[in-house]
Design a protein around this motif. Sequence first.
Motif, PDB file in Angstrom:
ATOM      1  N   VAL A 176       0.838  -1.200   0.000  1.00 62.13           N
ATOM      2  CA  VAL A 176       0.000   0.000   0.000  1.00 62.13           C
ATOM      3  C   VAL A 176       0.875   1.253   0.000  1.00 62.13           C
ATOM      4  CG1 VAL A 176      -1.653   1.350   1.356  1.00 62.13           C
ATOM      5  CG2 VAL A 176      -1.982  -1.114   1.078  1.00 62.13           C
ATOM      6  N   TRP A 177       1.923   1.253   0.822  1.00 63.10           N
ATOM      7  CA  TRP A 177       2.830   2.402   0.852  1.00 63.10           C
ATOM      8  C   TRP A 177       3.577   2.573  -0.466  1.00 63.10           C
ATOM      9  CZ3 TRP A 177       2.230   6.287   3.697  1.00 63.10           C
ATOM     10  CH2 TRP A 177       1.786   6.183   5.020  1.00 63.10           C
ATOM     11  N   GLU A 178       3.934   1.475  -1.100  1.00 63.91           N
ATOM     12  CA  GLU A 178       4.594   1.559  -2.406  1.00 63.91           C
ATOM     13  C   GLU A 178       3.660   2.200  -3.424  1.00 63.91           C
ATOM     14  OE1 GLU A 178       5.661  -2.486  -3.037  1.00 63.91           O
ATOM     15  OE2 GLU A 178       7.555  -2.336  -1.910  1.00 63.91           O
ATOM     16  N   GLY A 179       2.370   1.892  -3.323  1.00 62.50           N
ATOM     17  CA  GLY A 179       1.393   2.505  -4.216  1.00 62.50           C
ATOM     18  C   GLY A 179       1.206   3.984  -3.946  1.00 62.50           C
ATOM     19  N   LEU A 180       1.360   4.385  -2.679  1.00 57.39           N
ATOM     20  CA  LEU A 180       1.150   5.775  -2.292  1.00 57.39           C
ATOM     21  C   LEU A 180       2.377   6.657  -2.508  1.00 57.39           C
ATOM     22  CD1 LEU A 180      -0.746   5.238   1.088  1.00 57.39           C
ATOM     23  CD2 LEU A 180      -1.717   6.249  -0.985  1.00 57.39           C
ATOM     24  N   ALA A 181       3.542   6.051  -2.659  1.00 53.27           N
ATOM     25  CA  ALA A 181       4.797   6.808  -2.690  1.00 53.27           C
ATOM     26  C   ALA A 181       4.777   7.933  -3.724  1.00 53.27           C
ATOM     27  CB  ALA A 181       5.968   5.866  -2.951  1.00 53.27           C
ATOM     28  N   ASP A 182       4.252   7.667  -4.918  1.00 52.17           N
ATOM     29  CA  ASP A 182       4.232   8.684  -5.972  1.00 52.17           C
ATOM     30  C   ASP A 182       3.223   9.795  -5.706  1.00 52.17           C
ATOM     31  OD1 ASP A 182       6.191   7.356  -7.348  1.00 52.17           O
ATOM     32  OD2 ASP A 182       4.813   6.335  -8.720  1.00 52.17           O
ATOM     33  N   ASN A 183       2.277   9.547  -4.808  1.00 58.74           N
ATOM     34  CA  ASN A 183       1.264  10.553  -4.492  1.00 58.74           C
ATOM     35  C   ASN A 183       1.749  11.569  -3.463  1.00 58.74           C
ATOM     36  OD1 ASN A 183      -0.248   7.715  -4.866  1.00 58.74           O
ATOM     37  ND2 ASN A 183      -1.537   9.333  -5.731  1.00 58.74           N
ATOM     38  N   ILE A 184       2.788  11.202  -2.701  1.00 59.35           N
ATOM     39  CA  ILE A 184       3.231  12.023  -1.579  1.00 59.35           C
ATOM     40  C   ILE A 184       4.130  13.156  -2.075  1.00 59.35           C
ATOM     41  CG2 ILE A 184       4.509  12.032   0.594  1.00 59.35           C
ATOM     42  CD1 ILE A 184       3.716   9.054   0.899  1.00 59.35           C
ATOM     43  N   VAL A 185       3.658  14.383  -1.910  1.00 58.06           N
ATOM     44  CA  VAL A 185       4.432  15.563  -2.304  1.00 58.06           C
ATOM     45  C   VAL A 185       5.630  15.732  -1.383  1.00 58.06           C
ATOM     46  CG1 VAL A 185       4.389  18.078  -2.532  1.00 58.06           C
ATOM     47  CG2 VAL A 185       2.409  16.725  -3.263  1.00 58.06           C
ATOM     48  N   THR A 186       5.367  15.641  -0.088  1.00 56.20           N
ATOM     49  CA  THR A 186       6.428  15.757   0.905  1.00 56.20           C
ATOM     50  C   THR A 186       5.940  15.202   2.230  1.00 56.20           C
ATOM     51  OG1 THR A 186       8.093  17.258   1.832  1.00 56.20           O
ATOM     52  CG2 THR A 186       5.830  18.042   1.796  1.00 56.20           C
ATOM     53  N   VAL A 187       6.882  14.971   3.111  1.00 57.56           N
ATOM     54  CA  VAL A 187       6.590  14.519   4.473  1.00 57.56           C
ATOM     55  C   VAL A 187       7.086  15.609   5.411  1.00 57.56           C
ATOM     56  CG1 VAL A 187       7.022  12.753   6.225  1.00 57.56           C
ATOM     57  CG2 VAL A 187       6.856  12.098   3.812  1.00 57.56           C
TER      58      VAL A 187
END
Length: 325
Positions: free
Chosen positions: A178-189
């Motif tokens: 799930v995190w691998e799928g979300l990685a490209d969506n995350i602008v920044t942390v």
Amino acid sequence: MKSLTFAAGILAATSAVAETPVLTVYTYDSFVSDWGPGPAVEAAFEANCGCDLKFVGAGDGAALLSRIKLEGAHSEADIVLGLDTNLTAAARDTGLFADHAISADYAFPMAWNDGQFVPYDWGAFAFVKNAELSSPRSFKALGESDLKIVIQDPRSSTPGLGLLMWVKTAYGDEAKAVWEGLADNIVTVTKGWSEAYGMFLEGEADMVLSYTTSPAYHLIAEGDASKAAVAFDEGHYMQIEVAAKMKATDQNDLADRFLAFMVSEAFQSIIPTTNWMYPAVTPAAGLPEGFETLVTPEKALLVAPEKVQAIREEALAEWLDALSQ
């Protein structure tokens, strides 16, 4: 004679200041902001305590615990306010916190019998968006979308840690995927909540990790109905925020008075429209108008505090690995 009278007055004033007890409360930065609960809580408690209530901002909730661990028994804190159930077991293990005898009719959907940590509010994590935006209703669907999100670091932020536990609780062994799928969506942390929410408001992301209650701020304080939380099919992870007394405090009685005040009507009535969370004890007047419009999760997720640390280590490793690829 005038100079002697003046000097005597100065000595009397200095003595009065010296005799005023100071209660130091470490908390997170947004709590002590001009728009947070801190100023109203300070005024309400000082009206009857005969003391000086001093709030000290210490970053976000997870950073708050790190500071307490670093300072140990030499900390200036009498009270620590702003941890949550994802951190209470780690906080308890420090041996720095004292027991309490506070009881209350708590409003959140679980029994509470913790002898060291006293709840003061609660809520559910959610992604907040502009209301007109069509958005996915699950983490997997979000990962398949082109939407941009901003989240907080689980190592320094309680919302960030809440998200980590949310994904792990909902997906178990599938969490890394799930995190691998979300990685490209995350602008920044970001380090904390304030930075992330500010980026969202400035249009730098489509959605931000926050709370189901966050839209109430825009609706009630700004008359703006343009923000909404997204209801996820997996359910939503709960947050119960707590405070505790330090064992090393030299203001033991005053600290106990503050913990008791914290679950009183005077404190709890401040929470909904300053901290924008649900009060731990529902005020006599009920919740403010506008709260009835909020998303109510059909499924509440929460890991027992004593199980969090073991789950957290695996979940953090999965998160770091997925975001580093």
